[in-house]
Write a protein that holds these residues in place. Structure first.
Motif, PDB file in Angstrom:
ATOM      1  N   ALA A   1      40.332  24.462   0.295  1.00 28.55           N
ATOM      2  CA  ALA A   1      38.948  24.942   0.290  1.00 28.55           C
ATOM      3  C   ALA A   1      38.463  25.279   1.689  1.00 28.55           C
ATOM      4  N   ALA A   2      39.320  25.048   2.699  1.00 27.43           N
ATOM      5  CA  ALA A   2      38.884  25.203   4.082  1.00 27.43           C
ATOM      6  C   ALA A   2      38.406  26.608   4.445  1.00 27.43           C
ATOM      7  N   PRO A   3      39.086  27.710   4.032  1.00 25.25           N
ATOM      8  CA  PRO A   3      38.612  29.033   4.447  1.00 25.25           C
ATOM      9  C   PRO A   3      37.150  29.299   4.108  1.00 25.25           C
ATOM     10  N   GLU A   4      36.716  28.918   2.914  1.00 19.07           N
ATOM     11  CA  GLU A   4      35.317  29.126   2.543  1.00 19.07           C
ATOM     12  C   GLU A   4      34.389  28.253   3.389  1.00 19.07           C
ATOM     13  N   VAL A   5      34.809  27.016   3.624  1.00 19.85           N
ATOM     14  CA  VAL A   5      33.994  26.102   4.424  1.00 19.85           C
ATOM     15  C   VAL A   5      33.879  26.622   5.854  1.00 19.85           C
ATOM     16  N   ILE A   6      34.976  27.103   6.391  1.00 18.95           N
ATOM     17  CA  ILE A   6      34.982  27.633   7.761  1.00 18.95           C
ATOM     18  C   ILE A   6      34.091  28.868   7.865  1.00 18.95           C
ATOM     19  N   ASP A   7      34.156  29.741   6.857  1.00 16.79           N
ATOM     20  CA  ASP A   7      33.310  30.939   6.856  1.00 16.79           C
ATOM     21  C   ASP A   7      31.829  30.579   6.767  1.00 16.79           C
ATOM     22  N   LEU A   8      31.490  29.583   5.936  1.00 15.11           N
ATOM     23  CA  LEU A   8      30.089  29.163   5.820  1.00 15.11           C
ATOM     24  C   LEU A   8      29.592  28.619   7.159  1.00 15.11           C
ATOM     25  N   ALA A   9      30.419  27.810   7.803  1.00 12.37           N
ATOM     26  CA  ALA A   9      30.037  27.265   9.103  1.00 12.37           C
ATOM     27  C   ALA A   9      29.775  28.395  10.103  1.00 12.37           C
TER      28      ALA A   9
ATOM     29  N   LEU B   1      34.319  27.326  14.825  1.00 12.46           N
ATOM     30  CA  LEU B   1      35.250  26.209  14.986  1.00 12.46           C
ATOM     31  C   LEU B   1      36.469  26.600  15.806  1.00 12.46           C
ATOM     32  N   ASP B   2      37.001  25.626  16.554  1.00 18.11           N
ATOM     33  CA  ASP B   2      38.249  25.813  17.274  1.00 18.11           C
ATOM     34  C   ASP B   2      39.420  25.761  16.297  1.00 18.11           C
ATOM     35  N   ARG B   3      40.577  26.190  16.790  1.00 18.55           N
ATOM     36  CA  ARG B   3      41.750  26.220  15.908  1.00 18.55           C
ATOM     37  C   ARG B   3      42.138  24.817  15.454  1.00 18.55           C
ATOM     38  N   TRP B   4      41.976  23.813  16.335  1.00 19.29           N
ATOM     39  CA  TRP B   4      42.346  22.449  15.940  1.00 19.29           C
ATOM     40  C   TRP B   4      41.410  21.899  14.875  1.00 19.29           C
ATOM     41  N   GLN B   5      40.134  22.267  14.951  1.00 22.65           N
ATOM     42  CA  GLN B   5      39.188  21.830  13.925  1.00 22.65           C
ATOM     43  C   GLN B   5      39.524  22.462  12.577  1.00 22.65           C
ATOM     44  N   LYS B   6      39.923  23.728  12.608  1.00 20.25           N
ATOM     45  CA  LYS B   6      40.334  24.407  11.373  1.00 20.25           C
ATOM     46  C   LYS B   6      41.611  23.782  10.811  1.00 20.25           C
ATOM     47  N   PHE B   7      42.504  23.351  11.701  1.00 18.73           N
ATOM     48  CA  PHE B   7      43.745  22.691  11.284  1.00 18.73           C
ATOM     49  C   PHE B   7      43.434  21.446  10.452  1.00 18.73           C
ATOM     50  N   VAL B   8      42.522  20.623  10.968  1.00 19.18           N
ATOM     51  CA  VAL B   8      42.157  19.390  10.260  1.00 19.18           C
ATOM     52  C   VAL B   8      41.517  19.709   8.916  1.00 19.18           C
ATOM     53  N   LEU B   9      40.595  20.658   8.895  1.00 19.19           N
ATOM     54  CA  LEU B   9      39.927  21.023   7.645  1.00 19.19           C
ATOM     55  C   LEU B   9      40.910  21.602   6.628  1.00 19.19           C
ATOM     56  N   THR B  10      41.811  22.446   7.095  1.00 16.92           N
ATOM     57  CA  THR B  10      42.748  23.091   6.178  1.00 16.92           C
ATOM     58  C   THR B  10      43.593  22.072   5.433  1.00 16.92           C
ATOM     59  N   HIS B  11      44.154  21.106   6.163  1.00 20.26           N
ATOM     60  CA  HIS B  11      45.034  20.132   5.515  1.00 20.26           C
ATOM     61  C   HIS B  11      44.250  18.998   4.851  1.00 20.26           C
ATOM     62  N   GLY B  12      43.061  18.702   5.354  1.00 19.24           N
ATOM     63  CA  GLY B  12      42.255  17.663   4.721  1.00 19.24           C
ATOM     64  C   GLY B  12      41.614  18.113   3.427  1.00 19.24           C
ATOM     65  N   LEU B  13      41.342  19.411   3.311  1.00 19.24           N
ATOM     66  CA  LEU B  13      40.701  19.960   2.104  1.00 19.24           C
ATOM     67  C   LEU B  13      41.715  20.625   1.187  1.00 19.24           C
TER      68      LEU B  13
END
Length: 500
Positions: free
Chosen positions: A27-35, A42-54
């Motif tokens: 679900a990370a791409p949608e969350v990242i776009d909303l942010a 977001l930085d790439r490392w923050q996206k990394f965490v969201l991508t695998h956590g979500l």
């Protein structure tokens, strides 16, 4: 080597340790776009965490029910939290999101940041029914038309979160999380169809902290846990290893993903100087290194052995000592008594146990006058240490001469005494040299206790135990106070068999 778009070097965008369960989508791409639409880039490392956590399983359930992120201070973990909470509020249909922090000011700051993001984004602000801040709590509630989701911010205590059936929990400052607080919050997710918890923090100062248990699961790749740790693998007990880590510029970039982005190399260089953080603090605060966990004592006491010591008719026959202990959250206080029976076996019993702490001093005054104890034990390095000055004001004081204590004087253990007392109490249970009347609160403490390192020894761990262990810690101190004082006071006074 990672470089920023303008050519400067930046920190590693992937952690030293990372484990997550398999998933089919995120679900990370949608969350990242909303942010991003709210101005949160977001930085790439923050996206990394969201991508695998979500990450999601077939059918839409979260692959990870727990996500753990450990990164040194000022790197931007708050950006991950804000992106998560915006996504849960406005995209993913969650009904209740609970954000907790160790301190009120941290929870309040997190609330103000996400409130600002919403207010400055008209498309989000128009979907908010109300922002509130009162009675030590803040929150955001969406309109019914927008789904009615609620985001609440609270400071943790022993009871915070109990009774809430939340969909998502964010536990900021997770290094301060205690086992009791964890136990209070965990049931809030049990009845939810698709729950998830996120833990964020930096290495704890206390090597007995509950966070070490979470870290162990993360490094072992436990099921349903996504774990990300940028911290350096440095042996803080080795001065040479510490010195090498402090001087290693590459290690600074490996452990700080935002170095060269929002943290400047010059600032970190100043922290590493002798006039900066100091070697150990630099390794922990800036390099994210964890303290070693010393060997501990028994993880639990033998409950079966404890229950074999029940004697509902057990009574003391002579002198007694009292001790008081308070839970870390100060929800409860407990006064315990210890003495010897006619057959020479020890007798331990809860004398009084109630919510709060305001009753303790008055009650100890009554017990002191009524039973003339050989001592009143008080571990001033624990939560009950706050009672020292109030007790002095009512005449319950340490002895003027430690070799000639008076009845009712305080017995204050050193750290070495605490470790010895815990070992002696454990031995007494194992060897069957004491008895108790089977009080459930005491037995519950025996079932839930865990130990913490204390120098080269161990002690009962209030913060890592899964229940209120004040009966056990109080009983241990009472037994120690009796054993160290009974032979020093001379008196033929005979106490009664019960408190009344």
């Amino acid at each position: 080597m990672t470089r920023s778009p303008n050519g400067g070097r930046v920190g590693s965008q992937t952690p030293r340790v990372s484990n997550w369960p398999d998933y089919v989508s995120s679900a990370a791409p949608e969350v990242i776009d909303l942010a991003a639409s709210a101005g949160l880039i977001l930085d790439r490392w923050q996206k990394f965490v969201l991508t695998h956590g979500l990450g999601e399983l077939p059918g839409g359930r979260w692959a990870a029910t727990k996500c753990s992120c450990w990164v040194p201070r000022q790197n931007g973990k708050g950006g991950i939290i804000e992106a998560l909470e915006l996504g849960w509020l406005f995209l993913l249909g969650e009904k209740l999101i609970l954000h907790s922090a160790h301190e009120y000011k941290t929870a309040q700051e997190a609330y103000l940041r996400i409130k600002g993001l919403c207010e400055e984004t008209p498309d989000l602000d128009r979907r908010v029914n109300r922002y509130w801040q009162a009675n030590g709590e803040q929150g955001i509630e969406l309109t019914k038309r927008a789904g009615g989701a609620r985001l609440r911010f609270v400071a943790r205590s022993g009871k915070s979160g109990r009774g809430f059936s939340g969909d998502k929990n964010v536990l900021d400052e997770a290094q301060e999380l205690t086992a009791l607080q964890r136990a209070a919050m965990m049931p809030t997710l049990s009845a939810r169809p698709n729950p998830q918890e996120w833990f964020f923090g930096t290495p704890p100062n206390d090597p007995g902290a509950w966070a070490y248990e979470l870290r162990a699961d993360g490094e072992d790749g436990a099921d349903r846990l996504a774990h990300f740790d940028w911290g350096a693998d440095v042996d803080l007990s080795d001065p040479a290893a510490v010195a090498a880590a402090v001087a290693d510029v590459d290690l600074r970039y490996a452990t700080n993903p935002s170095l060269g982005i929002r943290i400047t190399p010059e600032f970190v260089a100043d922290e590493a100087k002798p006039s900066g953080l100091g070697p150990i603090s630099f390794c922990m605060e800036r390099l994210g290194a964890w303290k070693p966990r010393p060997s501990k004592g028994p993880a639990v006491l033998d409950v079966d052995a404890w229950e074999q010591l029940v004697d509902t008719e057990s009574k003391r026959a002579g002198d007694v000592a009292f001790a008081v202990d308070i839970t870390p959250s100060r929800d409860f206080a407990c006064i315990v008594v210890y003495g010897l029976r006619e057959d020479g076996l020890g007798h331990v019993e809860i004398a009084d146990m109630r919510p709060g702490t305001d009753w303790v001093v008055d009650r100890l005054v009554v017990l002191n006058e009524r039973w003339d104890p050989v001592a009143i034990g008080l571990d001033t390095k624990g939560p009950a240490g706050s009672l020292l000055e109030p007790l002095k004001k009512v005449g319950i004081v340490p002895p003027e001469d430690p070799e000639k204590p008076k009845r009712g004087n305080l017995a204050i253990p050193t750290a070495q005494d605490v470790a010895a007392a815990c070992g002696q109490f454990a031995d007494a249970v194992k060897q069957g040299t004491l008895r108790h009347i089977g009080q459930e609160q005491f037995t519950e403490a025996i079932r839930g206790v865990k130990t913490r390192p204390l120098g080269d020894a161990w002690a009962w761990g209030r913060r890592v135990s899964s229940c209120n262990i004040s009966p056990l810690t109080g009983g241990t101190t009472a037994r120690w106070a009796f054993e160290t004082r009974a032979h020093l006071v001379v008196d033929d006074y005979d106490v009664a068999d019960s408190f009344g």
